[in-house]
Design a protein around this motif. Structure first.
Motif, PDB file in Angstrom:
ATOM      1  N   THR A 134      33.891  34.265  40.445  1.00  0.00           N
ATOM      2  CA  THR A 134      34.784  34.181  39.290  1.00  0.00           C
ATOM      3  C   THR A 134      35.353  32.760  39.197  1.00  0.00           C
ATOM      4  N   GLY A 136      38.349  31.918  39.179  1.00  0.00           N
ATOM      5  CA  GLY A 136      39.670  31.827  39.790  1.00  0.00           C
ATOM      6  C   GLY A 136      40.548  33.025  39.517  1.00  0.00           C
ATOM      7  N   ALA A 137      41.308  33.440  40.525  1.00  0.00           N
ATOM      8  CA  ALA A 137      42.227  34.566  40.380  1.00  0.00           C
ATOM      9  C   ALA A 137      43.225  34.290  39.261  1.00  0.00           C
ATOM     10  N   TRP A 142      38.058  36.411  35.650  1.00  0.00           N
ATOM     11  CA  TRP A 142      38.331  37.130  36.904  1.00  0.00           C
ATOM     12  C   TRP A 142      38.782  38.553  36.591  1.00  0.00           C
ATOM     13  N   VAL A 158      34.755  39.857  45.591  1.00  0.00           N
ATOM     14  CA  VAL A 158      35.141  38.742  44.732  1.00  0.00           C
ATOM     15  C   VAL A 158      35.141  37.433  45.519  1.00  0.00           C
ATOM     16  N   ASN A 160      36.279  33.596  44.567  1.00  0.00           N
ATOM     17  CA  ASN A 160      36.945  32.821  43.521  1.00  0.00           C
ATOM     18  C   ASN A 160      36.644  31.334  43.632  1.00  0.00           C
TER      19      ASN A 160
END
Length: 304
Positions: A134, A136-137, A142, A158, A160
């Motif tokens: 993803t 980024g959180a 995300w 996940v 990130n």
């Protein structure tokens, strides 16, 4: 005098436009395309300075703390920051920002590295575990990743990164198996067209022009995936006076819908579908209702 907005005397010579992502990504591209043409549609002469303030939270707080005079605005992954507010004690309230407009609604898709052998949602369901990259959180991608993976009953881990380009690079290196991103971003379309990634499913009811040979949310009976697509808003700090907010909002929408903007959109493969203040405010309110249903899931993944 430009053609946009009502007569106003609040604008100074410079407006700062904060992008909460790194240069070169989708949010940055939209922002720079907009501000190149926006001065011609404002009632006063004004220059724009685009500032990239990352990570997402840092840029958001820069906008939150700015003076509410209309001279600091920006863009961020709004729904991702709503999700963070739902599960954390944060120093901002997404409902209190001054929402000005939407530049675009960007449709997502899931893609896998070609070397993984994954070609469908069923392949992902049957895997022991899928490493999912993803940007980024807290970002909308995300958020869409963890909700869609959960709803599609995929066992996922996940991973990130800081931006869509970085997530795509990780999949191409083999450091992750799949990712979710816009159907129009070159970070996905170029490796897909080159055969280095495989399309899994687009969050659309028809096959996107950029990736014509892929399953859609409708094809697999998962129309709810389309609710996870990405809004790209423009907003400012809380309490910008209505006259100033209206001037900015009307001028932004007018710019986005102008004849000059359309060649830019086609050249950059960045579709424009603008809305104004009320629509964006309603979108944020609706996000709180929808995402509250996933509070436990969000809690499980925000710290990863």
């Amino acid at each position: 005098m430009g053609e946009g907005g009502e007569q106003s005397e609040f604008l100074s010579e410079e407006i700062t436009f904060i992008v909460t992502f790194s240069p070169g990504g989708g949010f940055d591209t939209y922002a720079r395309g907009l501000v190149d043409l926006l001065p011609d549609h404002l009632p006063e002469d004004v220059d724009f300075v685009v500032e990239n303030s990352t990570p997402n939270f840092t840029g958001l707080m820069d906008i939150w703390r700015a003076d509410p005079d209309g001279h600091t605005i920006g863009t961020t992954a709004a729904l991702g920051m709503v999700a963070r507010q739902i599960v954390e004690d944060v120093p901002y309230d997404m409902r209190e920002f001054t929402w000005l407009a939407r530049m675009a609604l960007t449709e997502y898709m899931i893609a896998a590295g070609a070397d993984t052998g994954y070609e469908s949602v069923d392949d992902l369901r049957e895997a022991d575990e899928v490493d999912w990259a993803t940007p980024g959180a807290g970002t909308t991608a995300w958020l869409a990743s963890i909700i869609s993976a959960s709803d599609l009953e995929i066992n996922f881990n996940v991973v990130n990164f800081e931006g869509t380009q970085e997530a795509a690079a990780a999949v191409l290196r083999g450091d992750a198996d799949v990712m979710l991103g816009p159907t129009t971003t070159p970070s996905l379309t170029e490796p897909l067209n080159a055969g280095d990634m495989t399309p899994i499913v687009s969050f659309t009811d028809e096959q996107p022009e950029t990736v014509p040979e892929t399953d859609t949310a409708t094809d697999i009976g998962q129309e709810g995936l389309m609710n996870l697509n990405l809004n790209r808003p423009v907003f400012g700090p809380p309490d910008i006076p209505d006259d100033r907010a209206n001037t900015l909002s009307e001028s932004i929408v007018e710019t986005l819908e102008s004849d000059e903007m359309q060649p830019w959109a086609e050249e950059n493969e960045r579709p424009i579908n603008a809305t104004g203040r009320d629509e964006m405010s309603d979108t944020i309110s609706g996000a709180f209702d929808t995402l509250s249903e996933y509070e436990d899931l969000l809690n499980d993944h925000l710290d990863q």
